[in-house]
Design a protein around this motif. Structure first.
Motif, PDB file in Angstrom:
ATOM      1  N   UNK A 250     -19.729   2.517  -2.841  1.00 11.57           N
ATOM      2  CA  UNK A 250     -18.398   3.525  -3.011  1.00 11.57           C
ATOM      3  C   UNK A 250     -17.589   2.847  -3.771  1.00 11.57           C
ATOM      4  N   UNK A 251     -17.050   1.456  -3.007  1.00 10.12           N
ATOM      5  CA  UNK A 251     -16.047   0.908  -3.292  1.00 10.12           C
ATOM      6  C   UNK A 251     -16.036   0.837  -4.884  1.00 10.12           C
ATOM      7  N   UNK A 252     -17.209   0.097  -5.280  1.00 17.34           N
ATOM      8  CA  UNK A 252     -17.419  -0.080  -7.035  1.00 17.34           C
ATOM      9  C   UNK A 252     -17.372   1.028  -7.527  1.00 17.34           C
ATOM     10  N   UNK A 253     -17.860   2.284  -7.287  1.00 10.99           N
ATOM     11  CA  UNK A 253     -17.539   3.575  -7.937  1.00 10.99           C
ATOM     12  C   UNK A 253     -16.011   4.102  -7.926  1.00 10.99           C
TER      13      UNK A 253
ATOM     14  N   UNK B  41     -15.530   5.253   3.660  1.00 15.67           N
ATOM     15  CA  UNK B  41     -14.596   4.208   3.915  1.00 15.67           C
ATOM     16  C   UNK B  41     -14.545   3.214   2.495  1.00 15.67           C
ATOM     17  N   UNK B  42     -15.335   3.052   1.955  1.00 11.83           N
ATOM     18  CA  UNK B  42     -15.394   2.125   0.592  1.00 11.83           C
ATOM     19  C   UNK B  42     -14.571   2.907  -0.290  1.00 11.83           C
ATOM     20  N   UNK B  43     -14.889   4.340  -0.351  1.00 11.48           N
ATOM     21  CA  UNK B  43     -14.042   4.917  -1.201  1.00 11.48           C
ATOM     22  C   UNK B  43     -12.292   4.636  -1.116  1.00 11.48           C
ATOM     23  N   UNK B  44     -12.153   4.754   0.031  1.00  7.74           N
ATOM     24  CA  UNK B  44     -10.746   4.776   0.614  1.00  7.74           C
ATOM     25  C   UNK B  44     -10.140   3.296   0.352  1.00  7.74           C
ATOM     26  N   UNK B  45     -11.082   2.139   0.718  1.00  4.22           N
ATOM     27  CA  UNK B  45     -10.713   0.846   0.373  1.00  4.22           C
ATOM     28  C   UNK B  45     -10.182   0.569  -0.938  1.00  4.22           C
ATOM     29  N   UNK B  46     -11.101   1.288  -1.947  1.00  6.29           N
ATOM     30  CA  UNK B  46     -10.698   1.011  -3.089  1.00  6.29           C
ATOM     31  C   UNK B  46      -9.337   1.857  -3.576  1.00  6.29           C
TER      32      UNK B  46
END
Lengths: 339, 339
Positions: free
Chosen positions: A169-172, A202-207
């Motif tokens: 998700x972070x990648x996205x 959480x990954x989304x948020x982290x990005x």
DNA sequence: CTGAAAGCGCTAACAT
DNA sequence: ATGTTAGCGCTTTCAG
């Protein structure tokens, strides 16, 4: 009547036990001549061992259950993502002479029933919520090997196998942010404290944090993981949130629905709104434009599940940590700079 | 140790036989009081019958096999069409307290092995060629109920359940002919004297005859049922057969590939070339324009299969004729008049 | 309405 | 290198 061990033994002039040993490859203690003779007779009589008798006597069935949630009267909702897993599971298991039993689970206590009734040697839990897996106790599980796909549950009884949803998700999100998007919608099913969707959130948020982008630009929406729900969401988004320039959907099927909804509302993808999915299913390349998405290696995930299961069954290995596989961004045609 | 019938019997102060009768619903010959008492004990002790013991003693497993071709090392190729079938089969069987065992078949004699080893009460053959089904003899089949999905084999041992492929294809071809097309390609896997594809071919042909259209206008091509093969075919068609104005593909996935190949070669669908598919899978509506196709009622097909199977098993019914379900044309956006 | 006896086909654990 | 004994947990058959 069917040919039995005893018949073979009689014809070969040995005891049933010797035949049993030969059949099961415990050949260390049988002479080569006997082995050959028995094998020949087995062959020509077309002897097939009785799996039920074997399970009963050996207390082990060589069956692995594939347990999938099935809401009551509904038929199993087998997503395309699940399908590939089934195929690989079956092949890997067959290679090792295990069998796959597919079972829909309506109430959680059916897990125990399925496990015990057939003396399952192990089971794969596919599509359950973390909270459900948390609830599985020793009484339910007994001594069977359990692997939970896509689970982040800490329950040591059901080992998790998943891909790195946080990083995926972070990648996205990073991709979208780097393109210059600041108003981004996160569309996925409602989530809990733990679980796949939570990780992706959480990954989304982290990005966002990493990019120093204001979190106020993010819009988090609960949308069912279906094409229809995605379409509806896309339409609404176009009308009610014209400021949003990009959507991260937690599943390809959902992303494709969103694309359609957007298109119906007259918004161009990726001209006006970028869309990114998750899974990299085949269908991601069937749509126009082709969907940018996050790929996870599904066959590998299934193969790991089997390896873990058999390791636990045959070698009593019990890895204590969940296994996490990688995820990669696949850039195709549905993401572009905002204008 | 696990709770057994005997334990329950001891606790209830009756013989194991009585408990067995109660569990199996043969309650006619047991007093209501005893039934209640036994049921209560079963409940509170969490008794789960041993399926292997039961299969062994009763010579019947309550397992239905789902047999799918699996070429050697390959994992099962589960088409989207197959998926829906699996879901419905599982649900219907579970309703009747039967279980589903999924088994890939690499060599045909594995059918016999699968059947006998687990004492399967019945099996569904999914995705086999008619010629393979023809070869199944009584020795292989034994006394198990067999249903072959999408089969036109005459083998009485494996009852066919299929949709009306002839009419479906006729519908498709007629639609194209009525729109004014005369140069039409039939794209599907290579076929034999008998089988689903053969039927569709014949239906296609019949529509030509009916319309008085010259059969020379038809072009029959063997194309594998995959998106990639369809795409390749579409590209080639555009270049080598510009005179063709319509394509009938025997599967949606193939039709979608063809659309893409055509588009890549710069030919508009349906502006320059019309495309029609078969199956009406979900993906038919995900593509742009949405695919015109022939729908078959897949859930119904699966439900009929189960009904037939259980009828044969429990009531010894053996219908002598194959079951054929209907097919309907779904007009969407990929077909239009030729220019 | 309930029970006793026998056995389904196989294997684990000891013999020999 | 092979055999013996004793079940695994249930159902079938036949008697009460």
């Amino acid at each position: 009547m069917r040919v039995t061990l005893k018949d073979i033994a009689a014809e070969a002039g040995v005891s049933p036990m010797t035949v049993s040993n030969v059949i099961n490859g415990k050949r260390a203690r049988v002479s080569q001549a006997t082995i050959d003779r028995i094998l020949r007779i087995v062959e020509q009589r077309g002897y097939v061992p009785s799996a039920s008798a074997r399970s009963l006597a050996a207390r082990s069935s060589r069956i692995i259950g594939l347990l999938v949630p099935a809401a009551g009267e509904d038929s199993l909702t087998i997503s395309p993502h699940t399908v590939e897993i089934i195929g690989v599971l079956e092949r890997e298991l067959r290679k090792h002479d295990y069998h796959l039993m597919l079972r829909g689970i309506a109430r959680l206590d059916e897990v125990a029933e399925a496990l015990r009734s057939w003396n399952l040697d192990g089971a794969v839990l596919l599509g359950f919520q973390d909270v459900e897996i948390d609830r599985l106790g020793p009484a339910v599980v007994g001594r069977v090997a359990l692997v939970a796909m896509d689970s982040y549950s800490e329950n040591p009884l059901a080992l998790g196998v998943r891909s790195d949803d946080f990083t995926g998700a972070e990648l996205a999100a990073r991709h979208l942010l780097e393109l210059g998007h600041r108003r981004i919608a996160f569309a996925g099913p409602a989530f809990f404290e733990t679980g796949v969707v939570r990780q992706r959130y959480e990954g989304f948020r982290s990005a966002f944090a990493e990019a120093g982008a204001p979190w106020e630009g993010a819009m988090v929406s609960a949308v069912e993981t279906t094409h229809a729900a995605g379409r509806e969401f896309g339409r609404l988004l176009a009308v009610e949130h014209p400021e949003v320039t990009a959507v991260f959907a937690t599943a390809d099927i959902l992303a494709i629905g969103v694309m359609e909804g957007l298109a119906e509302a007259g918004r161009a993808v990726p001209g006006e709104v970028s869309v990114i999915g998750y899974d990299d299913l085949d269908i991601a390349t069937y749509v126009t434009p082709k969907l940018t998405t996050v790929a996870q290696d599904i066959p590998a995930k299934a193969a790991v599940a089997v390896r873990l299961l058999l390791g636990q069954i045959t070698r009593e290995e019990h890895p204590d940590a969940a296994i996490t596989l990688g995820a990669t961004l696949i850039e195709r045609g549905t993401t572009a700079r905002p204008r």
